[in-house]
Design a protein around this motif. Sequence first.
Motif, PDB file in Angstrom:
ATOM      1  N   ASN A 140       0.812  -1.224   0.000  1.00  0.00           N
ATOM      2  CA  ASN A 140       0.000   0.000   0.000  1.00  0.00           C
ATOM      3  C   ASN A 140       0.848   1.278   0.000  1.00  0.00           C
ATOM      4  OD1 ASN A 140      -2.733  -1.203   0.199  1.00  0.00           O
ATOM      5  ND2 ASN A 140      -1.914  -1.987   2.145  1.00  0.00           N
ATOM      6  N   SER A 141       2.148   1.075   0.071  1.00  0.00           N
ATOM      7  CA  SER A 141       3.081   2.200   0.059  1.00  0.00           C
ATOM      8  C   SER A 141       3.840   2.140  -1.266  1.00  0.00           C
ATOM      9  CB  SER A 141       4.058   2.110   1.239  1.00  0.00           C
ATOM     10  OG  SER A 141       3.361   2.038   2.473  1.00  0.00           O
ATOM     11  N   SER A 142       3.422   2.970  -2.217  1.00  0.00           N
ATOM     12  CA  SER A 142       4.039   2.883  -3.546  1.00  0.00           C
ATOM     13  C   SER A 142       5.432   3.507  -3.554  1.00  0.00           C
ATOM     14  CB  SER A 142       3.143   3.556  -4.586  1.00  0.00           C
ATOM     15  OG  SER A 142       2.836   4.893  -4.191  1.00  0.00           O
ATOM     16  N   THR A 143       5.496   4.818  -3.328  1.00  0.00           N
ATOM     17  CA  THR A 143       6.798   5.500  -3.296  1.00  0.00           C
ATOM     18  C   THR A 143       7.046   6.193  -1.957  1.00  0.00           C
ATOM     19  OG1 THR A 143       5.830   7.484  -4.289  1.00  0.00           O
ATOM     20  CG2 THR A 143       6.814   5.860  -5.794  1.00  0.00           C
ATOM     21  N   PHE A 144       6.069   6.130  -1.063  1.00  0.00           N
ATOM     22  CA  PHE A 144       6.234   6.655   0.299  1.00  0.00           C
ATOM     23  C   PHE A 144       5.394   5.793   1.234  1.00  0.00           C
ATOM     24  CE2 PHE A 144       2.710   8.966  -1.608  1.00  0.00           C
ATOM     25  CZ  PHE A 144       1.712   8.876  -0.654  1.00  0.00           C
ATOM     26  N   PHE A 145       5.622   5.905   2.528  1.00  0.00           N
ATOM     27  CA  PHE A 145       4.971   5.022   3.486  1.00  0.00           C
ATOM     28  C   PHE A 145       3.532   5.449   3.743  1.00  0.00           C
ATOM     29  CE2 PHE A 145       9.426   4.291   4.318  1.00  0.00           C
ATOM     30  CZ  PHE A 145       9.476   2.930   4.529  1.00  0.00           C
ATOM     31  N   CYS A 146       2.669   4.441   3.822  1.00  0.00           N
ATOM     32  CA  CYS A 146       1.246   4.671   4.013  1.00  0.00           C
ATOM     33  C   CYS A 146       0.757   3.918   5.262  1.00  0.00           C
ATOM     34  CB  CYS A 146       0.475   4.197   2.776  1.00  0.00           C
ATOM     35  SG  CYS A 146      -1.303   4.446   2.889  1.00  0.00           S
ATOM     36  N   ALA A 147      -0.129   4.536   6.026  1.00  0.00           N
ATOM     37  CA  ALA A 147      -0.633   3.929   7.257  1.00  0.00           C
ATOM     38  C   ALA A 147      -1.408   2.639   6.995  1.00  0.00           C
ATOM     39  CB  ALA A 147      -1.513   4.931   8.001  1.00  0.00           C
ATOM     40  N   ALA A 148      -1.854   2.445   5.760  1.00  0.00           N
ATOM     41  CA  ALA A 148      -2.599   1.221   5.432  1.00  0.00           C
ATOM     42  C   ALA A 148      -1.736  -0.033   5.566  1.00  0.00           C
ATOM     43  CB  ALA A 148      -3.148   1.321   4.006  1.00  0.00           C
ATOM     44  N   ASP A 149      -0.418   0.127   5.616  1.00  0.00           N
ATOM     45  CA  ASP A 149       0.489  -1.021   5.772  1.00  0.00           C
ATOM     46  C   ASP A 149       0.833  -1.300   7.227  1.00  0.00           C
ATOM     47  OD1 ASP A 149       0.951  -2.016   3.125  1.00  0.00           O
ATOM     48  OD2 ASP A 149       2.080  -0.187   2.691  1.00  0.00           O
ATOM     49  N   TYR A 150       0.153  -0.645   8.146  1.00  0.00           N
ATOM     50  CA  TYR A 150       0.484  -0.781   9.571  1.00  0.00           C
ATOM     51  C   TYR A 150       0.439  -2.238  10.035  1.00  0.00           C
ATOM     52  CZ  TYR A 150       0.065  -0.379  14.668  1.00  0.00           C
ATOM     53  OH  TYR A 150       0.237  -0.529  16.014  1.00  0.00           O
ATOM     54  N   ASP A 151      -0.608  -2.955   9.721  1.00  0.00           N
ATOM     55  CA  ASP A 151      -0.739  -4.340  10.196  1.00  0.00           C
ATOM     56  C   ASP A 151       0.357  -5.230   9.633  1.00  0.00           C
ATOM     57  OD1 ASP A 151      -2.944  -3.731  11.725  1.00  0.00           O
ATOM     58  OD2 ASP A 151      -4.386  -4.248  10.138  1.00  0.00           O
ATOM     59  N   LEU A 152       0.678  -5.061   8.357  1.00  0.00           N
ATOM     60  CA  LEU A 152       1.737  -5.855   7.740  1.00  0.00           C
ATOM     61  C   LEU A 152       3.083  -5.545   8.392  1.00  0.00           C
ATOM     62  CD1 LEU A 152       2.877  -7.779   5.615  1.00  0.00           C
ATOM     63  CD2 LEU A 152       2.931  -5.862   3.989  1.00  0.00           C
ATOM     64  N   ILE A 153       3.305  -4.273   8.655  1.00  0.00           N
ATOM     65  CA  ILE A 153       4.553  -3.870   9.315  1.00  0.00           C
ATOM     66  C   ILE A 153       4.657  -4.514  10.695  1.00  0.00           C
ATOM     67  CG2 ILE A 153       5.751  -1.902  10.357  1.00  0.00           C
ATOM     68  CD1 ILE A 153       4.716  -0.221   7.962  1.00  0.00           C
ATOM     69  N   CYS A 154       3.565  -4.487  11.448  1.00  0.00           N
ATOM     70  CA  CYS A 154       3.585  -5.054  12.802  1.00  0.00           C
ATOM     71  C   CYS A 154       3.879  -6.565  12.780  1.00  0.00           C
ATOM     72  CB  CYS A 154       2.254  -4.796  13.510  1.00  0.00           C
ATOM     73  SG  CYS A 154       2.054  -3.066  14.003  1.00  0.00           S
ATOM     74  N   GLU A 155       3.470  -7.234  11.714  1.00  0.00           N
ATOM     75  CA  GLU A 155       3.767  -8.661  11.597  1.00  0.00           C
ATOM     76  C   GLU A 155       5.273  -8.919  11.502  1.00  0.00           C
ATOM     77  OE1 GLU A 155       1.659 -10.192   8.248  1.00  0.00           O
ATOM     78  OE2 GLU A 155      -0.328  -9.602   9.031  1.00  0.00           O
ATOM     79  N   GLN A 156       6.008  -7.924  11.001  1.00  0.00           N
ATOM     80  CA  GLN A 156       7.448  -8.093  10.808  1.00  0.00           C
ATOM     81  C   GLN A 156       8.239  -7.984  12.106  1.00  0.00           C
ATOM     82  OE1 GLN A 156       8.167  -8.994   7.685  1.00  0.00           O
ATOM     83  NE2 GLN A 156       5.959  -8.668   7.378  1.00  0.00           N
ATOM     84  N   PHE A 157       7.618  -7.533  13.170  1.00  0.00           N
ATOM     85  CA  PHE A 157       8.354  -7.303  14.411  1.00  0.00           C
ATOM     86  C   PHE A 157       8.581  -8.582  15.211  1.00  0.00           C
ATOM     87  CE2 PHE A 157       6.332  -2.904  14.079  1.00  0.00           C
ATOM     88  CZ  PHE A 157       7.427  -2.400  13.396  1.00  0.00           C
ATOM     89  N   VAL A 158       7.932  -9.669  14.813  1.00  0.00           N
ATOM     90  CA  VAL A 158       8.156 -10.940  15.494  1.00  0.00           C
ATOM     91  C   VAL A 158       9.601 -11.377  15.244  1.00  0.00           C
ATOM     92  CG1 VAL A 158       7.474 -13.357  15.663  1.00  0.00           C
ATOM     93  CG2 VAL A 158       5.736 -11.600  15.222  1.00  0.00           C
ATOM     94  N   GLY A 159      10.357 -11.578  16.302  1.00  0.00           N
ATOM     95  CA  GLY A 159      11.750 -12.008  16.164  1.00  0.00           C
ATOM     96  C   GLY A 159      12.726 -10.879  15.915  1.00  0.00           C
ATOM     97  N   ARG A 160      12.230  -9.650  15.824  1.00  0.00           N
ATOM     98  CA  ARG A 160      13.117  -8.494  15.655  1.00  0.00           C
ATOM     99  C   ARG A 160      13.387  -7.857  17.018  1.00  0.00           C
ATOM    100  NH1 ARG A 160      11.189 -10.891  11.015  1.00  0.00           N
ATOM    101  NH2 ARG A 160      11.842  -9.776   9.131  1.00  0.00           N
ATOM    102  N   GLY A 161      14.574  -7.247  17.145  1.00  0.00           N
ATOM    103  CA  GLY A 161      14.959  -6.683  18.431  1.00  0.00           C
ATOM    104  C   GLY A 161      14.723  -5.202  18.578  1.00  0.00           C
ATOM    105  N   ALA A 162      14.581  -4.500  17.447  1.00  0.00           N
ATOM    106  CA  ALA A 162      14.402  -3.047  17.508  1.00  0.00           C
ATOM    107  C   ALA A 162      13.978  -2.550  16.136  1.00  0.00           C
ATOM    108  CB  ALA A 162      15.694  -2.345  17.946  1.00  0.00           C
ATOM    109  N   LEU A 163      13.479  -1.310  16.099  1.00  0.00           N
ATOM    110  CA  LEU A 163      13.069  -0.657  14.861  1.00  0.00           C
ATOM    111  C   LEU A 163      13.813   0.668  14.709  1.00  0.00           C
ATOM    112  CD1 LEU A 163      11.152  -0.106  12.391  1.00  0.00           C
ATOM    113  CD2 LEU A 163       9.566   0.930  14.034  1.00  0.00           C
ATOM    114  N   VAL A 164      14.427   0.861  13.544  1.00  0.00           N
ATOM    115  CA  VAL A 164      14.945   2.177  13.154  1.00  0.00           C
ATOM    116  C   VAL A 164      13.936   2.785  12.195  1.00  0.00           C
ATOM    117  CG1 VAL A 164      16.749   3.428  11.893  1.00  0.00           C
ATOM    118  CG2 VAL A 164      17.370   1.583  13.459  1.00  0.00           C
ATOM    119  N   ILE A 165      13.521   4.005  12.459  1.00  0.00           N
ATOM    120  CA  ILE A 165      12.503   4.627  11.624  1.00  0.00           C
ATOM    121  C   ILE A 165      12.859   6.085  11.339  1.00  0.00           C
ATOM    122  CG2 ILE A 165      11.073   5.252  13.636  1.00  0.00           C
ATOM    123  CD1 ILE A 165       8.587   4.703  11.865  1.00  0.00           C
ATOM    124  N   GLY A 166      12.700   6.500  10.087  1.00  0.00           N
ATOM    125  CA  GLY A 166      12.844   7.910   9.774  1.00  0.00           C
ATOM    126  C   GLY A 166      13.748   8.311   8.632  1.00  0.00           C
TER     127      GLY A 166
END
Length: 534
Positions: A317-343
Amino acid sequence: MKIATSGQMQALDRTSIEDIGIPGVVLMENAGKGTVDAMEQEYGTVQGKTVCIFIGPGNNGGDGLVIARHVAQRGGRPFLVYLINPEKLSGDARINTRICSKLGLIQYIVHHGDEVRQLKELIRQLHFRHPVHSLVDALFGTGLSRKIEGYFADVIRFIKTLASDRKWPVVAVDIPSGLCADTGTLLGRAVRADLTVTYGLAKPGHFLHGGPMVGKLTVLDISIPKRVIKQADLPGRVLDHCEIAHCVQERRTATHKGTYGHLFILAGSEGKTGAALLAGKGALHSGCGLVTLGVPAELNPIFEISLPEAMTVPLPNSSTFFCAADYDLICEQFVGRGALVIGPGMGTDPETGLLVRRLYRKLKLPMIIDADALNLLAAEPGGLRKSGGVRILTPHPGEMSRLTGKTVADIQKDRLAAAGRLAKDLMHDKMHAEHEIIVVLKGAGTVLSSSKGNWAINSSGNHGMATGGMGDVLAGLIGGLLVQGYTPWDAAAIGVYQHGLAADLLAEHQSHGFTASEVAAALPRAFMRITGSD
């Protein structure tokens, strides 16, 4: 290395004198003798040479008088330039004034600007007989808070001219006169030293703004009892080789990529994919095991080709920039991850802002928040409230201005206070009570401040880092360290110091013109340097 503000240092002196019973004149004696030791170690013997010592009011002037005595004791020729009537000195400084007078040391008293001009000829004559060894600045110490004006400013200009024209080294007593010990800002006019000998502990002003007036810094033990320093429980540190070497963990032989953590990065947008790639490089060169980039779907081929060591998750749902519609998919990626860098390179589209704010408030995973993510949080009143977990904010002064509503000039006047205020404000927010917030205010002498009260100033780095992408590498580096099991504070501290050290290693071969990618590539060498394995 521990560091003390001017107020904290005065309290340590007072405790040593009043509670422990060490006379102030003994501390002054240790300071003056140790300074002459440092001068001779750096510039050779004072024997047979003129040492010009500029004496101001207070104990800094007293230190200068002790220096004069020890120069004379070693066969040197001290020349005392008083900027006040010697009879007006008091306390320990007065004791040393009387001793110097009885020893018959040459002195000259400056009352106004005209007498400053006469000094040039006097020093020329002294130099003809006994070559000048050095110029000693004992005008003002760490307690100075007012602007230097009048003939005091004239003398500082005179010292600068002498040092420049004659190539004579300048030695500052405790701190260069005119440099604020707590903020590193100039109080009107300041001495530019080649060597600064400070007493007891280093002060913030030695490092803030990169310490351009300080020259080489020597921290001198003047016998303030270690117990007194320990009991003071000082919250400040200098990030130097020793401090960081104690924090870096030894890597075991029987390990694998899973041992060193998995970092997730949300970064990049059309025209700014480089920022995301640099964050990825910073993370990979930190030694972390795995890096995954969440990226706008149409930009995914760029990341697949450019950074083969990282995995990618194209967000539909994020073509060339990030869109809030991908929030659930993004949250699925945090399983097994130790931290998030954002920005880094995210852009500031309103849709991206919705996503950033939601993650900031909901995500329990530690977050390193940089660049556009900071700007998006700053754009909404109270945007930094209600964090869901540990947060490390990495603003430069412009981003800090947007986060706090203060001007860049106000922030730069007192960088330590600016970072401390933001961390303290967030600490008092009930929604942050259980989550540490660390502010990393980037710049020359990067400042770290935690909501837990501890703070630090970085001593590594150089002007070659004044180029695009350096902050992106730092964000990835801190994230990479965090997933390896370091505490948030240690990850930030090690990341900041090693980032600067990598640039310092490059500067050994070229003063500037190196890139952020080269700094990222130099990080493994920096870790070898800090562990002594290079």
